[in-house]
Design a protein around this motif. Structure first.
Motif, PDB file in Angstrom:
ATOM      1  N   ALA A  90       0.861  -1.185   0.000  1.00 28.38           N
ATOM      2  CA  ALA A  90       0.000   0.000   0.000  1.00 28.38           C
ATOM      3  C   ALA A  90       0.897   1.234   0.000  1.00 28.38           C
ATOM      4  O   ALA A  90       1.732   1.397   0.880  1.00 28.38           O
ATOM      5  N   THR A  93      -2.138   5.405   0.132  1.00 21.85           N
ATOM      6  CA  THR A  93      -3.496   5.163   0.625  1.00 21.85           C
ATOM      7  C   THR A  93      -3.662   3.695   0.988  1.00 21.85           C
ATOM      8  O   THR A  93      -2.894   2.837   0.550  1.00 21.85           O
ATOM      9  N   ASP A  94      -4.684   3.424   1.798  1.00 22.70           N
ATOM     10  CA  ASP A  94      -4.964   2.045   2.196  1.00 22.70           C
ATOM     11  C   ASP A  94      -5.430   1.225   0.996  1.00 22.70           C
ATOM     12  O   ASP A  94      -6.046   1.755   0.074  1.00 22.70           O
ATOM     13  N   THR A  96      -8.002  -1.680   0.212  1.00 18.38           N
ATOM     14  CA  THR A  96      -9.158  -2.268   0.896  1.00 18.38           C
ATOM     15  C   THR A  96      -9.781  -3.430   0.140  1.00 18.38           C
ATOM     16  O   THR A  96     -10.673  -4.078   0.671  1.00 18.38           O
ATOM     17  N   THR A 114      -7.977  -4.946   5.062  1.00 18.80           N
ATOM     18  CA  THR A 114      -7.410  -3.623   4.787  1.00 18.80           C
ATOM     19  C   THR A 114      -5.912  -3.650   5.024  1.00 18.80           C
ATOM     20  O   THR A 114      -5.454  -4.113   6.073  1.00 18.80           O
ATOM     21  N   ILE A 116      -3.060  -1.087   5.580  1.00 21.68           N
ATOM     22  CA  ILE A 116      -2.876   0.323   5.912  1.00 21.68           C
ATOM     23  C   ILE A 116      -1.732   0.893   5.079  1.00 21.68           C
ATOM     24  O   ILE A 116      -0.732   0.212   4.812  1.00 21.68           O
ATOM     25  N   ALA A 117      -1.869   2.151   4.658  1.00 20.46           N
ATOM     26  CA  ALA A 117      -0.855   2.832   3.843  1.00 20.46           C
ATOM     27  C   ALA A 117       0.532   2.622   4.449  1.00 20.46           C
ATOM     28  O   ALA A 117       0.729   2.793   5.654  1.00 20.46           O
ATOM     29  N   ASN A 119       2.074  -0.278   4.591  1.00 19.03           N
ATOM     30  CA  ASN A 119       2.238  -1.671   5.008  1.00 19.03           C
ATOM     31  C   ASN A 119       2.156  -2.612   3.806  1.00 19.03           C
ATOM     32  O   ASN A 119       1.809  -2.204   2.699  1.00 19.03           O
ATOM     33  N   ASN A 132      -0.509  -9.836   6.931  1.00 17.72           N
ATOM     34  CA  ASN A 132      -0.745  -8.408   6.740  1.00 17.72           C
ATOM     35  C   ASN A 132       0.114  -7.677   7.763  1.00 17.72           C
ATOM     36  O   ASN A 132      -0.172  -7.723   8.964  1.00 17.72           O
ATOM     37  N   SER A 162      -7.571  -1.750  -5.149  1.00 19.97           N
ATOM     38  CA  SER A 162      -6.995  -0.453  -4.807  1.00 19.97           C
ATOM     39  C   SER A 162      -5.612  -0.298  -5.421  1.00 19.97           C
ATOM     40  O   SER A 162      -4.931  -1.277  -5.748  1.00 19.97           O
TER      41      SER A 162
END
Length: 175
Positions: A90, A93-94, A96, A114, A116-117, A119, A132, A162
């Motif tokens: 990411a 932005t995240d 999703t 999700t 996270i930005a 990660n 994750n 995404s």
């Protein structure tokens, strides 16, 4: 003694060719030391848990996803299918939603959590793990997991989801 200790503890890589190795376990050994010649004759019995030889080189296909869906080609030059390790990173932005399809094999895999930005989600189809940001996230997996594979030859890969970066790592395998 040093040689036996080195090969007797767990799985080892046996290099048979200049560009390939097989993963083996030592089943048994016997030896005969000929003192006058300062030579040891020995026999090793090895077993392979997998029927494949692996390429020494890990291959990577990296894509920066700027629009969705995105399609690209991954070519497996081995003689057998291989199971990739795919990292979804990411960016700003995240992430999703993820769906990845091998249009060549018809396999589809999705993930509904999700990222996270900043990660990374690491999906290892060979070892059947999904992490994750280093935390188990297999519960968000849907579809052909862990069967997802890259067949020999050209494989059309389609990503829907995404924006971010995808790294597909794999070893070519041979029968």
């Amino acid at each position: 003694d040093a040689m036996l200790q080195a090969i007797s503890q767990g799985e080892k890589d046996l290099y048979l060719y200049d560009d390939r190795f097989a993963r083996v376990f030592l089943d048994s050994e016997d030896h005969d030391y000929i003192a006058a010649l300062r030579v040891m004759k020995f026999n090793l019995r090895l077993s392979m848990q997998s029927p494949f030889d692996y390429s020494l080189q890990k291959y990577r296909s990296q894509q920066t996803i700027s629009s969705s869906p995105t399609t690209w080609t991954i070519t497996n030059n081995g003689s057998a299918y291989t199971k990739p390790k795919i990292s979804f990173i990411a960016g700003g932005t995240d992430i999703t939603a993820i769906t990845i399809e091998n249009l060549t094999t018809g396999q589809t895999w999705s993930w509904t959590g999700t990222i996270i930005a900043g990660n990374t989600l690491v999906v290892d189809f060979e070892n059947a793990t999904i992490l994750n940001n280093s935390v188990d996230a297999i519960q968000y997996s849907v579809g052909d997991f862990p069967q997802f594979r890259i067949d020999p030859g050209a494989n059309q890969i389609k990503y829907t989801g995404s924006l971010g970066t995808i790294k597909v790592d794999y070893y070519e395998r041979y029968l």
